[in-house]
Design a protein around this motif. Structure first.
Motif, PDB file in Angstrom:
ATOM      1  N   GLU A  24     -23.351 -44.702  46.959  1.00 45.70           N
ATOM      2  CA  GLU A  24     -24.796 -44.455  46.882  1.00 45.70           C
ATOM      3  C   GLU A  24     -24.610 -42.439  46.906  1.00 45.70           C
ATOM      4  OE1 GLU A  24     -24.759 -46.719  48.388  1.00 45.70           O
ATOM      5  OE2 GLU A  24     -24.516 -46.078  50.268  1.00 45.70           O
ATOM      6  N   ALA A  25     -24.108 -42.659  48.119  1.00 44.21           N
ATOM      7  CA  ALA A  25     -24.256 -41.350  48.159  1.00 44.21           C
ATOM      8  C   ALA A  25     -23.087 -40.256  47.562  1.00 44.21           C
ATOM      9  CB  ALA A  25     -23.013 -41.004  49.934  1.00 44.21           C
ATOM     10  N   LEU A  43     -29.363 -37.189  50.981  1.00 49.50           N
ATOM     11  CA  LEU A  43     -27.348 -37.182  51.111  1.00 49.50           C
ATOM     12  C   LEU A  43     -27.653 -37.776  52.871  1.00 49.50           C
ATOM     13  CD1 LEU A  43     -25.283 -35.613  49.681  1.00 49.50           C
ATOM     14  CD2 LEU A  43     -25.249 -38.284  49.336  1.00 49.50           C
ATOM     15  N   ARG A  71     -25.318 -39.727  44.012  1.00 46.68           N
ATOM     16  CA  ARG A  71     -26.043 -38.854  44.410  1.00 46.68           C
ATOM     17  C   ARG A  71     -25.111 -37.407  45.008  1.00 46.68           C
ATOM     18  NH1 ARG A  71     -31.791 -37.591  45.341  1.00 46.68           N
ATOM     19  NH2 ARG A  71     -32.215 -35.719  47.018  1.00 46.68           N
ATOM     20  N   TRP A  72     -24.167 -37.469  44.760  1.00 47.31           N
ATOM     21  CA  TRP A  72     -24.253 -35.832  45.183  1.00 47.31           C
ATOM     22  C   TRP A  72     -23.824 -35.128  43.900  1.00 47.31           C
ATOM     23  CZ3 TRP A  72     -19.421 -33.975  43.295  1.00 47.31           C
ATOM     24  CH2 TRP A  72     -19.059 -33.142  43.593  1.00 47.31           C
ATOM     25  N   LEU A 104     -26.943 -34.292  41.577  1.00 44.81           N
ATOM     26  CA  LEU A 104     -27.282 -33.089  42.732  1.00 44.81           C
ATOM     27  C   LEU A 104     -26.341 -32.172  41.520  1.00 44.81           C
ATOM     28  CD1 LEU A 104     -27.773 -33.407  46.030  1.00 44.81           C
ATOM     29  CD2 LEU A 104     -29.945 -33.279  44.179  1.00 44.81           C
ATOM     30  N   SER A 105     -25.617 -32.464  41.766  1.00 51.40           N
ATOM     31  CA  SER A 105     -24.442 -31.194  40.780  1.00 51.40           C
ATOM     32  C   SER A 105     -24.071 -31.839  39.353  1.00 51.40           C
ATOM     33  CB  SER A 105     -22.815 -31.369  41.197  1.00 51.40           C
ATOM     34  OG  SER A 105     -22.627 -31.416  42.048  1.00 51.40           O
ATOM     35  N   THR A 127     -15.547 -34.489  46.882  1.00 55.10           N
ATOM     36  CA  THR A 127     -15.897 -33.608  46.039  1.00 55.10           C
ATOM     37  C   THR A 127     -15.454 -32.627  45.150  1.00 55.10           C
ATOM     38  OG1 THR A 127     -17.039 -32.315  47.682  1.00 55.10           O
ATOM     39  CG2 THR A 127     -18.171 -34.112  46.975  1.00 55.10           C
ATOM     40  N   LEU A 150     -19.401 -40.732  52.634  1.00 55.50           N
ATOM     41  CA  LEU A 150     -20.724 -40.143  53.244  1.00 55.50           C
ATOM     42  C   LEU A 150     -20.547 -38.350  53.577  1.00 55.50           C
ATOM     43  CD1 LEU A 150     -22.267 -42.943  55.334  1.00 55.50           C
ATOM     44  CD2 LEU A 150     -23.220 -41.630  53.790  1.00 55.50           C
ATOM     45  N   TYR A 197     -28.709 -41.869  54.049  1.00 53.48           N
ATOM     46  CA  TYR A 197     -27.731 -42.872  53.678  1.00 53.48           C
ATOM     47  C   TYR A 197     -26.794 -42.589  54.846  1.00 53.48           C
ATOM     48  CZ  TYR A 197     -28.725 -43.019  48.615  1.00 53.48           C
ATOM     49  OH  TYR A 197     -28.936 -43.737  47.466  1.00 53.48           O
ATOM     50  N   ARG A 214     -18.745 -46.452  49.960  1.00 53.94           N
ATOM     51  CA  ARG A 214     -20.667 -46.438  50.012  1.00 53.94           C
ATOM     52  C   ARG A 214     -20.789 -44.913  48.356  1.00 53.94           C
ATOM     53  NH1 ARG A 214     -20.028 -47.870  54.254  1.00 53.94           N
ATOM     54  NH2 ARG A 214     -17.695 -48.144  52.958  1.00 53.94           N
TER      55      ARG A 214
END
Ligand SMILES: [Zn+2]
Lengths: 336, 582
Positions: free
Chosen positions: A310-311, B74, A314-315, A318-319, A291, A143, B77, A308
């Motif tokens: 899901e985060a 984000l 998600r990143w 986005l990338s 990341t 996160l 979350y 975590r």
């Protein structure tokens, strides 16, 4: 080869069908490749185990010499072939002996990184980037609120507190494998030369780390002499976090509860655990490291596991990197 | 002058969050006050007591600021995980200096949580490069040393709703995470640091060597940042005049007593009245200003606009705030559960006000017009009170009746047979007692009714804090429900006091030896009809509750005895508790 033909999750763990082996299986299997010695990754009872020398030693210390039917030492950076699948181990920077495992067949390379961190650690070899098609990453601290500060600053806060409260014992909660030795090594690096007291559960591992040439300075067991309750005043004691809930903790005078963990970044977490001095020290990657590592590997697809998910997924979206959570069971993310 | 400001305030908040002991918290606040100059210490205190209000800053605005820089998903979350807006923002905030330079991929060092994927000119949101762990901290991370609290508060107070966010954004950029947390707590309130305004007043009293009631009395006449108060506490200025209209008058409290204690006194010297189980308040209206104070001097007027509107008098009434309906010329008080519908709310809907109207059951009159009645004997004040209440709206104010008695035994019997469930026992007041702040020995006593008792079974135990952190010291207990031959336990309450240190050790051992499962700091223990630990639980009352599976909620439960002798199947059933509701 399609990546999920090369590796996919099963209820026993991550499985490679063409090579017929598992990575960090959670149940006994015929052939296991193991990334590192933490209990949720390295379990006893497999017929055949391949891991680094240090991880095999650590498993022997924890489970006894007969923890597996047969063992095979993996040399870092050296490729071997298992049933036509090329396998190689590379440093992960997590704890002593920890490795990422690269698996390659039919022109597809997947790296299962186990647990990893990017910053320097005096107790283990640093993480090495292995370019790959699919990168399997942990997400323990996945996160963007998790940014681990510089470890020197955290140790300085501990030593300041020790100087400020000479009448109190400082109880540092640290995971028995890796974190404890790293905390002790960092305390030494900061110039503290006095005896550090350790919980019995850490003795063998500390001895092993020293035999591997890691300087931990003078250590002594945190046993109490009769009628000498004050003997720990002003001292540093390192023990596994679970011991703090234990009767063991009652022997120390007015202890300052410290906890060395990435979770300590969040105040309410520290408060919930009754921690008075939180030390943000983690053997896992923080958000920036996670990341950045995904980028560094050049992977076109990322599988995210324990933490975590899901985060981080998600990143990746986005990338514009393909990503999915890998639903592996049996890994703890709270303990470290 | 160059004031070091945000860092000590941030350190104070962090320490308060993690310090379990009350005395240690007091010391932290006293040390902070001693080390911090005016006016910063005053603003800090006002923020902690939640008296500071900055209209140009609202939580929704903070959220909008962060979502302009961080992907809202984000952020969501993260907020879910952290659970506190200020803390989440403080940790996730990507400072201005960290934002990307336009060269893609390797250019910037932006925390990689950004938005703006669609724009081709922007670098991909993941264009972070790994921060070198050995490089010195970011520029912004040390600058917070010279941002005085006064600058923040005073600037925001005169800025518009559109300028406010821009200022906050700039400061967030300049601060490190603890500094950001402190800034956001300062300007939005919602401290959640386990410090009551009562504790702060005690710390102020400790710092200046004064009595806390003096601080309480002055409090509402003081203006933030309390410079004249600090001058008095420092010993460099006079005691501030109590300047507020309708000021708070420190409350007189009673000591607990039983029949044995009372035997030393002459019953003829005392009056008795019911001790109502609502909230003790002081309803004060003077020169057109009306306020309702809690017994520690907190202004709680905002929660009771209906009552406030009826306070058209000149005086100060000490009484109990209850909810109830006016019927047939009298107010019928509701239950404590009804009263709870009106507590701890920032705004109260018209519907709630109509359903649970608030009123005051008056005990005493402290001020009437220009007369301070506190130096007069209780009996004289009581006569003035009776005449005074007779002039007030009968649906909002009534008298707490006196209870006639001759001998102490009568008092002892009556306290256990009150005419309404919302009575905690009896108050005994010396007829000649003047009204003095605090808890003097002798003039006033409270004689509580005996608590309710049930036998319950220990179900879960949680580790304590501070000195108790190696003990399982917080207990959840349950009673039986379901078929008699196949009963199940339903939790009915939690208690963490009432036992001795020795008993704590015994329960702790039982918990460790009988653990079934662990959930973080909580363990479930064996709780079977034939194996488990029975706890005798004492409590003051019972409310209906929709939030609890059992449908009931206990008031002030505590462990009164350990019943090692009792098999769990003999513990009480839920029906027993349900019967107590009526
Ligand atoms: Zn691990």
């Amino acid at each position: 080869m399609k990546p999920d033909k090369l590796l996919h999750p099963t209820d026993k763990g991550l499985y490679c069908p063409p090579g017929d082996f598992f990575i960090d299986p959670v149940k006994p299997v015929d052939r296991a490749l193991i990334t590192h010695g933490h209990a949720d990754h390295a379990r006893a009872g497999h017929a055949h185990v391949m891991a680094t020398r240090e991880t095999l030693d650590i498993m022997g210390i924890r489970y006894g010499e007969n923890f597996a039917g047969a063992t095979q030492e993996a040399t870092l950076g050296k490729a071997v072939t298992i049933n036509g699948v090329t396998v190689s181990f590379h440093p992960a920077g997590h704890v002593l002996g920890s490795a990422q495992i690269a698996v390659e067949a039919g022109g597809t390379r997947i790296v299962a990184s186990g647990d990893y961190k990017r910053r320097a650690d005096p107790t283990c070899a640093g993480f090495e980037v292995v370019p790959c098609d699919v990168f399997i990453t942990e997400a323990t601290f996945g996160l963007p609120v998790f940014i681990h500060p510089d470890d020197g600053g955290e140790i300085a806060r501990l030593l300041d507190s020790v100087a400020r409260f000479p009448e109190r014992a400082h109880l540092v909660g640290a995971y028995a494998l890796g974190k404890a030795q790293r905390v002790i090594a960092l305390i030494r690096k900061a110039g503290y030369a006095e005896t550090i007291f350790i919980h019995g559960a850490m003795e063998k591992l500390c001895t092993y780390y020293r035999r591997q040439g890691i300087d931990l300075g003078p250590l002594a067991p945190a046993t109490i002499d009769k009628g000498a309750r004050d003997q720990f005043a002003g001292k540093i004691i390192v023990g596994p976090p679970s011991a703090f809930a234990d009767k063991w903790a009652r022997r120390f005078p007015d202890p300052v509860a410290c906890f060395a963990s990435g979770w300590m970044r969040v105040r309410q977490r520290a408060k919930q655990r009754g921690v008075e001095l939180p030390l943000i020290l983690s053997d896992h990657s923080d958000w920036d490291e996670l990341t950045q590592t995904i980028r560094d590997t050049g992977a076109s697809e990322v599988w995210v596991t324990h933490g975590r998910e899901e985060a981080l997924v998600r990143w990746c979206e986005l990338s514009q990197i393909r990503a999915k959570p890998l639903n592996l069971v049996g890994y703890e993310d709270e303990a470290e | 002058m160059g004031v070091i400001a945000m860092k000590p305030f941030a350190a104070l908040l962090d320490a308060l969050v993690l310090t379990p002991s009350r005395n240690a918290k007091l010391r932290l606040i006293v040390d902070y006050i001693a080390a911090t100059p005016d006016p910063d210490r005053g603003y800090a205190i006002a923020a902690i007591t939640r008296d500071l209000d900055i209209p140009s800053v609202k939580p929704a605005m903070i959220r909008a600021l962060v979502e302009a820089r961080v992907d809202p998903v984000l952020f969501g979350y993260s907020y879910d995980f952290v659970g506190d807006l200020a803390e989440t923002v403080s940790l996730i905030w990507p400072a201005e200096e960290e934002r990307p330079s336009p060269s893609p991929l390797r250019g910037g060092s932006m925390r990689s949580v950004g938005v703006g994927v669609s724009d081709g000119e922007e670098p991909p949101p993941g264009s972070a490069h790994l921060r070198d762990p050995h490089r010195p901290p970011l520029k912004g991370e040390v600058k917070n040393a010279d941002l005085p609290l006064a600058t923040i508060v005073e600037t925001l107070q005169i800025s518009s709703r559109s300028d406010g966010p821009r200022l906050v954004e700039r400061w967030l950029d300049a601060l490190d995470p603890p500094g950001r947390y402190a800034l956001l707590k300062l300007i939005t309130g919602g401290m959640r640091i386990g410090v009551s305004s009562r504790l702060v007043k005690q710390a102020l009293a400790d710092f200046g060597g004064k009595d806390v009631t003096e601080i309480e009395e002055l409090w509402h006449g003081l203006a933030i940042p309390y410079t004249n108060l600090f001058a008095w506490l420092d010993g460099t200025g006079p005691k501030p005049e109590s300047a507020a209209a309708a000021p708070f008058r420190p409350v007189m409290l009673a000591n607990p007593a039983d029949t044995e204690d009372l035997a030393r006194y002459d019953p003829a010297d005392y009056c008795a009245e019911w001790k109502w189980d609502g909230i003790r308040v002081q309803a004060t209206a003077e020169k057109g200003v009306a306020r309702i104070y809690s017994r520690t001097g907190d202004d709680i007027s905002r929660s009771f606009p209906d009552l406030l509107a009826a306070m058209d008098f000149e005086g100060s009434i000490d009484g109990e705030l209850l909810v109830g309906h006016f019927e047939d010329g009298a107010i019928r008080p509701g239950t404590f559960g009804d009263l709870q519908q009106r507590l701890n709310r920032k705004t109260v809907s018209a519907k709630q006000q109509a359903k649970f109207p608030a009123f005051v059951r008056a005990y005493d009159l402290l001020q009437e017009g220009g007369d301070d009645l506190r130096p007069l004997p209780f009996e004289t004040r009581r006569a003035r009170l009776e005449a005074f209440v007779a002039t007030l709206p009968a649906d909002r104010f009534d008298l707490s009746p006196l209870v006639p008695f001759k001998i102490w035994e009568e008092v002892a019997a009556k306290r256990n047979a009150p005419p309404a469930p919302i009575i905690e026992g009896l108050m005994l007041k010396r007829r000649d007692s003047i009204y003095v702040p605090g808890r003097p020995k002798g003039p006033w006593f409270k004689f509580k009714r005996d608590p309710f008792l049930i036998d319950a079974v220990l179900m879960y135990a949680q580790r304590g804090h501070g000195k108790r952190s190696s003990f399982y010291s917080d207990y959840t207990f349950g009673v039986w429900t379901g078929e008699a031959d196949d009963p199940a336990l339903v939790p009915v309450g939690k208690a963490y006091f009432g036992f001795t240190d020795e008993e704590l050790k015994q329960i702790d051992k039982f918990v460790r030896d009988n653990t079934v499962e662990r959930f973080g700091p909580v363990r479930s223990v064996r709780a079977e009809p034939d194996h488990g630990l029975v706890l005798e639980v004492a409590f003051e009352g019972l409310n209906r509750s929709t939030r609890h599976k059992s449908g009931v909620a206990m008031r002030f439960p505590r462990i009164s005895r350990l019943r090692w002798d009792k098999p769990p199947f003999e513990a009480d059933r839920l029906e027993t508790l349900e019967a107590m509701l009526d």
